[in-house]
Design a protein around this motif. Structure first.
Motif, PDB file in Angstrom:
ATOM      1  N   ALA A 182       0.832  -1.207   0.000  1.00  0.00           N
ATOM      2  CA  ALA A 182       0.000   0.000   0.000  1.00  0.00           C
ATOM      3  C   ALA A 182       0.866   1.256   0.000  1.00  0.00           C
ATOM      4  O   ALA A 182       0.573   2.228  -0.708  1.00  0.00           O
ATOM      5  N   ALA A 183       1.955   1.225   0.774  1.00  0.00           N
ATOM      6  CA  ALA A 183       2.849   2.386   0.846  1.00  0.00           C
ATOM      7  C   ALA A 183       3.587   2.592  -0.470  1.00  0.00           C
ATOM      8  O   ALA A 183       3.755   3.718  -0.940  1.00  0.00           O
TER       9      ALA A 183
ATOM     10  N   GLY B 268       0.694   3.278  -3.317  1.00  0.00           N
ATOM     11  CA  GLY B 268      -0.281   4.320  -3.040  1.00  0.00           C
ATOM     12  C   GLY B 268      -1.711   3.851  -3.202  1.00  0.00           C
ATOM     13  O   GLY B 268      -2.655   4.626  -3.030  1.00  0.00           O
ATOM     14  N   GLU B 269      -1.901   2.554  -3.519  1.00  0.00           N
ATOM     15  CA  GLU B 269      -3.230   1.999  -3.759  1.00  0.00           C
ATOM     16  C   GLU B 269      -3.630   1.065  -2.618  1.00  0.00           C
ATOM     17  O   GLU B 269      -2.839   0.795  -1.711  1.00  0.00           O
ATOM     18  N   MET B 270      -4.863   0.598  -2.673  1.00  0.00           N
ATOM     19  CA  MET B 270      -5.338  -0.367  -1.685  1.00  0.00           C
ATOM     20  C   MET B 270      -4.613  -1.699  -1.874  1.00  0.00           C
ATOM     21  O   MET B 270      -4.447  -2.167  -3.005  1.00  0.00           O
ATOM     22  N   ALA B 271      -4.194  -2.304  -0.785  1.00  0.00           N
ATOM     23  CA  ALA B 271      -3.548  -3.613  -0.837  1.00  0.00           C
ATOM     24  C   ALA B 271      -4.294  -4.561   0.101  1.00  0.00           C
ATOM     25  O   ALA B 271      -4.768  -4.148   1.168  1.00  0.00           O
ATOM     26  N   TRP B 272      -4.391  -5.832  -0.324  1.00  0.00           N
ATOM     27  CA  TRP B 272      -5.221  -6.777   0.409  1.00  0.00           C
ATOM     28  C   TRP B 272      -4.559  -8.136   0.561  1.00  0.00           C
ATOM     29  O   TRP B 272      -3.828  -8.582  -0.333  1.00  0.00           O
TER      30      TRP B 272
ATOM     31  N   TYR C 116     -11.812 -10.735   2.339  1.00  0.00           N
ATOM     32  CA  TYR C 116     -10.741  -9.769   2.575  1.00  0.00           C
ATOM     33  C   TYR C 116     -10.303  -9.915   4.033  1.00  0.00           C
ATOM     34  O   TYR C 116     -11.017  -9.511   4.954  1.00  0.00           O
ATOM     35  N   LEU C 117      -9.123 -10.502   4.238  1.00  0.00           N
ATOM     36  CA  LEU C 117      -8.672 -10.834   5.583  1.00  0.00           C
ATOM     37  C   LEU C 117      -7.925  -9.678   6.243  1.00  0.00           C
ATOM     38  O   LEU C 117      -7.971  -9.503   7.457  1.00  0.00           O
ATOM     39  N   TYR C 118      -7.234  -8.890   5.440  1.00  0.00           N
ATOM     40  CA  TYR C 118      -6.469  -7.759   5.965  1.00  0.00           C
ATOM     41  C   TYR C 118      -6.244  -6.775   4.824  1.00  0.00           C
ATOM     42  O   TYR C 118      -6.112  -7.176   3.664  1.00  0.00           O
ATOM     43  N   GLY C 119      -6.224  -5.482   5.149  1.00  0.00           N
ATOM     44  CA  GLY C 119      -6.048  -4.494   4.094  1.00  0.00           C
ATOM     45  C   GLY C 119      -5.358  -3.234   4.582  1.00  0.00           C
ATOM     46  O   GLY C 119      -5.291  -2.953   5.781  1.00  0.00           O
ATOM     47  N   ALA C 120      -4.833  -2.481   3.623  1.00  0.00           N
ATOM     48  CA  ALA C 120      -4.235  -1.176   3.896  1.00  0.00           C
ATOM     49  C   ALA C 120      -4.635  -0.243   2.756  1.00  0.00           C
ATOM     50  O   ALA C 120      -4.689  -0.653   1.597  1.00  0.00           O
ATOM     51  N   GLY C 121      -4.914   1.017   3.099  1.00  0.00           N
ATOM     52  CA  GLY C 121      -5.510   1.941   2.145  1.00  0.00           C
ATOM     53  C   GLY C 121      -4.556   2.730   1.276  1.00  0.00           C
ATOM     54  O   GLY C 121      -4.993   3.413   0.352  1.00  0.00           O
ATOM     55  N   GLY C 122      -3.254   2.676   1.544  1.00  0.00           N
ATOM     56  CA  GLY C 122      -2.316   3.455   0.744  1.00  0.00           C
ATOM     57  C   GLY C 122      -2.595   4.948   0.857  1.00  0.00           C
ATOM     58  O   GLY C 122      -2.854   5.458   1.955  1.00  0.00           O
ATOM     59  N   ASP C 123      -2.584   5.649  -0.267  1.00  0.00           N
ATOM     60  CA  ASP C 123      -2.845   7.083  -0.279  1.00  0.00           C
ATOM     61  C   ASP C 123      -4.334   7.399  -0.424  1.00  0.00           C
ATOM     62  O   ASP C 123      -4.706   8.567  -0.519  1.00  0.00           O
ATOM     63  N   THR C 124      -5.156   6.371  -0.478  1.00  0.00           N
ATOM     64  CA  THR C 124      -6.593   6.587  -0.632  1.00  0.00           C
ATOM     65  C   THR C 124      -7.209   6.981   0.706  1.00  0.00           C
ATOM     66  O   THR C 124      -6.602   6.796   1.768  1.00  0.00           O
ATOM     67  N   GLU C 125      -8.410   7.496   0.652  1.00  0.00           N
ATOM     68  CA  GLU C 125      -9.133   7.864   1.874  1.00  0.00           C
ATOM     69  C   GLU C 125     -10.113   6.780   2.290  1.00  0.00           C
ATOM     70  O   GLU C 125     -10.908   6.969   3.212  1.00  0.00           O
ATOM     71  N   LEU C 126     -10.047   5.640   1.646  1.00  0.00           N
ATOM     72  CA  LEU C 126     -10.967   4.549   1.940  1.00  0.00           C
ATOM     73  C   LEU C 126     -10.674   3.943   3.306  1.00  0.00           C
ATOM     74  O   LEU C 126      -9.520   3.691   3.653  1.00  0.00           O
TER      75      LEU C 126
END
Length: 254
Positions: free
Chosen positions: A96-97, A100-104, A115-125
């Motif tokens: 994600a870092a 800059g996008e969502m990573a899952w 979806y077991l785990y996620g990170a939002g990167g530069d998004t506001e999601l």
């Protein structure tokens, strides 16, 4: 997430699960409201609710029942039993870092993926609103990455039980087309989702394979104007494959 072709069902259990589903969808409800929604006797609804309340699975807030925190206890246990969860968290955050996008991190059970785990990167999601949700495997990049490494009879069973429902005009709905794409996924090492789940959203997924078994998948998703096909194929896929290698190394030395 159960299939509709189960040979036997326990009626009282079906009622309990229907109550829980209604409580989740309505963000809480009273006995009378649930009885109307489910077309069941209030006495039956009340007995189920009291039993669940006694065990911490629902809470009564001034006559309105809501899902209780005891589910978090069980949910954390269920997630932690997946060794790939602890082995992947750092790589998901790194992806994600870097992108800059969502990573899952995506895991599969009973022919569906979660979806077991996620990170939002530069998004506001807020990824917490998506973690824990189920989706079909055939229109999810991580799901396709997993399907590509399951035995064909298992994939055929999943298709027979779950079907290939269309989510967008790009969704694969023909089984032979699906098997052709899964062969391509195996050849190139990653799966693509070009708006098959949501219009305007693209994703790339790679399998996590350890000791000959697919344990889950990593994926990166974002809007089509940022995730061009060229970027997906040349940049994102390379980052995902490197991250998957790290996860597999973590599994080997856990």
């Amino acid at each position: 997430m159960g299939t509709n072709n189960s040979p036997r069902r326990v009626k009282s259990d079906e009622t309990l699960f229907a109550i829980l589903k209604s409580l989740k969808e309505s963000n809480g409800a009273g006995v009378t409201e649930l009885a109307k929604q489910l077309n069941l006797a209030k006495s039956s609804i009340h007995r189920h609710l009291k039993t669940m309340e006694d065990h911490g699975f629902v809470v009564n807030e001034e006559g309105k029942y809501k899902i209780g925190l005891q589910f978090l206890n069980y949910g954390e246990y269920a997630r932690n039993r997946y060794e790939v969860y602890q082995a992947s968290k750092q790589q998901v955050e790194m992806l994600a870092a870097e992108t800059g996008e969502m990573a899952w991190l995506i895991a599969h059970e009973n022919g569906m993926v979660m979806y077991l785990y996620g990170a939002g990167g530069d998004t506001e999601l807020n990824v917490d609103t998506i973690v824990g949700t189920w989706t079909y495997m055939h229109y999810n990049s991580g799901g396709k990455a997993i399907l590509a490494h399951l035995p064909r009879p298992k994939v055929e069973e999943i298709v027979a039980n779950r079907g290939l429902p269309a989510k967008t005009e790009q969704t694969i709905t023909d089984s032979e087309d699906l098997f052709e794409e899964l062969a391509e996924v195996r050849d190139r090492g990653f799966a693509l989702n070009m708006g098959e789940d949501l219009e305007g959203i693209r994703a790339v997924g790679v399998p996590i394979i350890f000791e000959g078994r697919v344990h889950g998948a990593l994926s990166v998703a974002g809007p089509a104007h940022r995730l061009t096909k060229e970027r997906c194929v040349n940049e994102i896929s390379t980052q995902l494959l490197a991250a998957a290698d790290d996860v597999e190394l973590n599994l080997a030395y856990k």
